[in-house]
Design a protein around this motif. Structure first.
Motif, PDB file in Angstrom:
ATOM      1  N   ALA A 183      46.342  29.832   4.723  1.00 55.38           N
ATOM      2  CA  ALA A 183      45.895  29.769   3.326  1.00 55.38           C
ATOM      3  C   ALA A 183      45.616  28.322   2.926  1.00 55.38           C
ATOM      4  CB  ALA A 183      46.935  30.394   2.406  1.00 55.38           C
ATOM      5  N   MET A 184      46.452  27.389   3.364  1.00 56.18           N
ATOM      6  CA  MET A 184      46.247  25.972   3.046  1.00 56.18           C
ATOM      7  C   MET A 184      44.963  25.453   3.682  1.00 56.18           C
ATOM      8  SD  MET A 184      50.014  24.357   3.544  1.00 56.18           S
ATOM      9  CE  MET A 184      51.438  25.320   3.097  1.00 56.18           C
ATOM     10  N   ALA A 185      44.694  25.872   4.907  1.00 57.26           N
ATOM     11  CA  ALA A 185      43.476  25.420   5.600  1.00 57.26           C
ATOM     12  C   ALA A 185      42.232  25.920   4.884  1.00 57.26           C
ATOM     13  CB  ALA A 185      43.488  25.899   7.048  1.00 57.26           C
ATOM     14  N   THR A 186      42.240  27.169   4.463  1.00 57.29           N
ATOM     15  CA  THR A 186      41.052  27.723   3.796  1.00 57.29           C
ATOM     16  C   THR A 186      40.873  27.188   2.381  1.00 57.29           C
ATOM     17  OG1 THR A 186      42.262  29.711   3.112  1.00 57.29           O
ATOM     18  CG2 THR A 186      41.025  29.834   5.178  1.00 57.29           C
ATOM     19  N   SER A 187      41.958  26.750   1.748  1.00 56.75           N
ATOM     20  CA  SER A 187      41.840  26.200   0.387  1.00 56.75           C
ATOM     21  C   SER A 187      41.762  24.670   0.385  1.00 56.75           C
ATOM     22  CB  SER A 187      43.023  26.657  -0.469  1.00 56.75           C
ATOM     23  OG  SER A 187      44.225  26.069   0.001  1.00 56.75           O
ATOM     24  N   ASN A 219      58.863  32.025  10.375  1.00 57.91           N
ATOM     25  CA  ASN A 219      57.749  31.409  11.098  1.00 57.91           C
ATOM     26  C   ASN A 219      56.434  32.135  10.811  1.00 57.91           C
ATOM     27  OD1 ASN A 219      59.299  29.372  12.234  1.00 57.91           O
ATOM     28  ND2 ASN A 219      59.755  30.551  14.069  1.00 57.91           N
ATOM     29  N   ILE A 220      56.482  33.451  10.715  1.00 56.91           N
ATOM     30  CA  ILE A 220      55.273  34.213  10.373  1.00 56.91           C
ATOM     31  C   ILE A 220      54.825  33.839   8.959  1.00 56.91           C
ATOM     32  CG2 ILE A 220      54.397  36.530   9.840  1.00 56.91           C
ATOM     33  CD1 ILE A 220      56.112  37.553  12.209  1.00 56.91           C
ATOM     34  N   ASN A 256      49.526  19.366   2.519  1.00 51.60           N
ATOM     35  CA  ASN A 256      50.603  20.324   2.791  1.00 51.60           C
ATOM     36  C   ASN A 256      50.420  20.997   4.141  1.00 51.60           C
ATOM     37  OD1 ASN A 256      52.211  19.989   0.434  1.00 51.60           O
ATOM     38  ND2 ASN A 256      50.668  21.115  -0.725  1.00 51.60           N
ATOM     39  N   PHE A 257      49.182  21.236   4.522  1.00 53.32           N
ATOM     40  CA  PHE A 257      48.865  21.812   5.825  1.00 53.32           C
ATOM     41  C   PHE A 257      49.450  20.920   6.930  1.00 53.32           C
ATOM     42  CE2 PHE A 257      45.733  22.022   9.363  1.00 53.32           C
ATOM     43  CZ  PHE A 257      45.834  23.367   9.703  1.00 53.32           C
ATOM     44  N   LYS A 258      49.127  19.643   6.865  1.00 51.81           N
ATOM     45  CA  LYS A 258      49.572  18.685   7.885  1.00 51.81           C
ATOM     46  C   LYS A 258      51.097  18.569   7.940  1.00 51.81           C
ATOM     47  CE  LYS A 258      49.078  13.869   9.258  1.00 51.81           C
ATOM     48  NZ  LYS A 258      48.445  12.584   8.962  1.00 51.81           N
ATOM     49  N   LYS A 286      51.173  32.176   7.828  1.00 55.32           N
ATOM     50  CA  LYS A 286      50.319  32.724   6.763  1.00 55.32           C
ATOM     51  C   LYS A 286      50.023  31.666   5.700  1.00 55.32           C
ATOM     52  CE  LYS A 286      51.566  37.596   7.222  1.00 55.32           C
ATOM     53  NZ  LYS A 286      52.222  38.741   6.556  1.00 55.32           N
ATOM     54  N   LYS A 287      51.027  30.869   5.356  1.00 51.87           N
ATOM     55  CA  LYS A 287      50.821  29.799   4.372  1.00 51.87           C
ATOM     56  C   LYS A 287      49.898  28.720   4.934  1.00 51.87           C
ATOM     57  CE  LYS A 287      55.188  30.487   1.985  1.00 51.87           C
ATOM     58  NZ  LYS A 287      56.559  29.995   1.791  1.00 51.87           N
TER      59      LYS A 287
END
Length: 172
Positions: free
Chosen positions: A53-57, A44-45, A62-64, A49-50
């Motif tokens: 990273a997806m939100a900032t990139s 889960n951690i 994939n985020f959703k 973290k992923k």
């Protein structure tokens, strides 16, 4: 024959003496108010973290995919959906603002013994990032606190707490 019986008896004694006894976890025995455990590494951690990273990139598809269909996000106490959150992130990007998160967040997972009656969740990931928002040569650094309620590998609820005033100042 006596040697064989003696060998069998000796082997039996060795097995009995090596048997581990089951006991209560030391922390639970010491603290009856403890209702779960905290871990520093977990799937889960890694997912959180992923996600960040997806939100900032701007990898919003994939985020959703990491959120439950009816996930609720509390953005500074404003309830929004994952779609509304993505719209906010896209809007920030469209106004020429970039977001970067510090590489070493303070992050851990609480795993409760029982399911929370409000959320239906046992697993919560807590994270504290330094977030830097940049636009037009100016930048601000804020503390960005996020809590993720995770069930069956999906975020079902998220709480984001941060000072939005410096971000709004950059948008002026």
């Amino acid at each position: 024959m006596k040697k064989t019986i003696a060998l069998i008896a000796l082997t039996g004694l060795l097995f009995i003496s090596c048997k581990k006894e089951k006991s209560a976890a030391p922390d639970q025995a010491k603290n009856p108010d403890q209702f779960g455990v905290m871990v520093g590494k977990s799937a889960n951690i890694d997912m959180v973290k992923k996600l960040t990273a997806m939100a900032t990139s701007s990898d919003f598809e994939n985020f959703k995919a990491n959120f439950a269909p009816n996930a609720v996000i509390h953005d500074n106490l404003h309830e929004i959906t994952i779609e509304e959150n993505i719209t906010i992130l896209k809007d920030i990007k469209s106004k020429g603002m970039t977001l970067t998160l510090g590489k070493d967040p303070l992050i851990w997972e609480n795993i409760n013994n029982e399911v929370d009656k409000k959320t239906g969740v046992k697993n919560y990931v807590f994270s504290y990032y330094y977030a830097t928002f940049t636009r037009g040569g100016k930048s601000v650094k804020i503390n960005y606190n996020m809590i993720f309620a995770i069930k069956d590998g999906k975020v079902v609820e998220e709480w984001d707490i941060y000072d939005s005033a410096p971000i709004m100042d950059l948008l002026k």
